[in-house]
Design an enzyme around this catalytic site. Sequence first.
Site, PDB file in Angstrom:
ATOM      1  N   ARG A   1     104.183  14.056 117.160  1.00 54.16           N
ATOM      2  CA  ARG A   1     104.870  14.342 118.427  1.00 54.16           C
ATOM      3  C   ARG A   1     105.057  13.030 119.157  1.00 54.16           C
ATOM      4  O   ARG A   1     104.114  12.296 119.395  1.00 54.16           O
ATOM      5  CB  ARG A   1     104.032  15.321 119.270  1.00 54.16           C
ATOM      6  CG  ARG A   1     104.564  15.603 120.673  1.00 54.16           C
ATOM      7  CD  ARG A   1     105.947  16.247 120.630  1.00 54.16           C
ATOM      8  NE  ARG A   1     106.340  16.801 121.914  1.00 54.16           N
ATOM      9  CZ  ARG A   1     106.858  16.102 122.935  1.00 54.16           C
ATOM     10  NH1 ARG A   1     107.044  14.799 122.809  1.00 54.16           N
ATOM     11  NH2 ARG A   1     107.204  16.703 124.051  1.00 54.16           N
TER      12      ARG A   1
ATOM     13  N   ASP B   1     111.850  15.536 119.209  1.00 46.69           N
ATOM     14  CA  ASP B   1     110.638  14.760 119.467  1.00 46.69           C
ATOM     15  C   ASP B   1     109.488  15.094 118.523  1.00 46.69           C
ATOM     16  O   ASP B   1     108.350  14.687 118.755  1.00 46.69           O
ATOM     17  CB  ASP B   1     110.183  14.939 120.927  1.00 46.69           C
ATOM     18  CG  ASP B   1     110.037  16.401 121.340  1.00 46.69           C
ATOM     19  OD1 ASP B   1     109.637  17.214 120.499  1.00 46.69           O
ATOM     20  OD2 ASP B   1     110.355  16.723 122.500  1.00 46.69           O
TER      21      ASP B   1
ATOM     22  N   ASP C   1     110.169  13.727 126.223  1.00 48.05           N
ATOM     23  CA  ASP C   1     110.402  15.133 125.910  1.00 48.05           C
ATOM     24  C   ASP C   1     111.900  15.327 125.712  1.00 48.05           C
ATOM     25  O   ASP C   1     112.699  14.971 126.587  1.00 48.05           O
ATOM     26  CB  ASP C   1     109.895  16.014 127.051  1.00 48.05           C
ATOM     27  CG  ASP C   1     109.979  17.498 126.708  1.00 48.05           C
ATOM     28  OD1 ASP C   1     109.495  17.878 125.630  1.00 48.05           O
ATOM     29  OD2 ASP C   1     110.529  18.259 127.522  1.00 48.05           O
ATOM     30  N   THR C   2     112.287  15.848 124.560  1.00 45.59           N
ATOM     31  CA  THR C   2     113.705  16.102 124.302  1.00 45.59           C
ATOM     32  C   THR C   2     114.026  17.574 124.572  1.00 45.59           C
ATOM     33  O   THR C   2     113.143  18.429 124.484  1.00 45.59           O
ATOM     34  CB  THR C   2     114.080  15.761 122.844  1.00 45.59           C
ATOM     35  OG1 THR C   2     113.311  16.585 121.951  1.00 45.59           O
ATOM     36  CG2 THR C   2     113.811  14.297 122.546  1.00 45.59           C
TER      37      THR C   2
ATOM     38  N   ARG D   1      98.950  18.200 117.192  1.00 43.25           N
ATOM     39  CA  ARG D   1      99.961  17.256 116.715  1.00 43.25           C
ATOM     40  C   ARG D   1      99.516  15.838 117.079  1.00 43.25           C
ATOM     41  O   ARG D   1      98.932  15.619 118.145  1.00 43.25           O
ATOM     42  CB  ARG D   1     101.318  17.569 117.355  1.00 43.25           C
ATOM     43  CG  ARG D   1     101.838  18.955 117.028  1.00 43.25           C
ATOM     44  CD  ARG D   1     103.141  19.265 117.749  1.00 43.25           C
ATOM     45  NE  ARG D   1     102.998  19.223 119.189  1.00 43.25           N
ATOM     46  CZ  ARG D   1     103.944  19.576 120.060  1.00 43.25           C
ATOM     47  NH1 ARG D   1     105.122  19.988 119.609  1.00 43.25           N
ATOM     48  NH2 ARG D   1     103.731  19.515 121.362  1.00 43.25           N
TER      49      ARG D   1
END
Length: 291
Positions: free
Chosen positions: A61, A47, A66-67, A112
């Site tokens: 980001r 991600d 969310d990975t 990010r």
Amino acid sequence: MIKYLRIALLLVLASAAMMGCSLTSGQTSQVAKSNTWYEVADYVDGDTFKVKVGDEMETIRLLYIDTPEINKSNTPAEPYGPEAAAYTRKLLQESGEVRLAFDKELKDRYERTLAIVELKDGQILNEQLLRQGLAKVLIIEPNVKMENIYKQLEQEAKGNKAGLWNSGKEASIPEVHVKKATDTGLLMEVDKPAELVTIANTTSSPIDLEDWKLVSVRGNQTYTFDAIELPPGGKVTVKSGKNKATGNEAMPDEGTQMLIWEVDNVWNNYEEDPAELYNDKNELAAIWEDK
């Protein structure tokens, strides 16, 4: 002597102004913008990646997802973390460049840039990871614009037992509900083919719509209202698209105000595209479900 001092002071002030302009210009050029294609510069994980903005690299980001983690600092990789990272790298390498779209909050606490990432072939990287079961939905306020759509994609991946949902034991990240306003008495209808949104005030009091936001959820586009008062029983219509008017027009219903959204193809006519209306406190005031 005073004359020379004045000249020197003017030269110093002029030099400082030029340096200030130069810095401002440089800083602006280094900030990623929407509707601009950026070269992919590096890969971090499923991600997170980097793009080249001017002479610098900016960390991106992926918004709303969310990975699983990959192996970092002697911490074992989570299941499907390496697969998610490899999938993201593959799509980004094939695309070469990406275009970014944003929500309300642009940066996270790690500085990010939070973005929806469009690939050259039109695919949305965030959504593809959800479809493949390589990511979970992660909604952090105030970035909630795509919550409904992304949760639908996650449910589809669950139903298909894709990726990390294959075991049937995985759980979604706890929901973060959108803060809703108290009963506003507003009703909203959307005619997608005509690109026409009508908002009706069913209360007995006027409603000030200044700084309210109308959102095309799937289209990820936002219209911000100027100072406009919606009277009791009154309606306001927001018109967009190629056939939008060039100014105020009389509407069939007496008392309806018309506003022009200077954007084409706001509403997706091939997939569900709910409309959401947020007040000036970023509270959800009305929704059109598109069912």
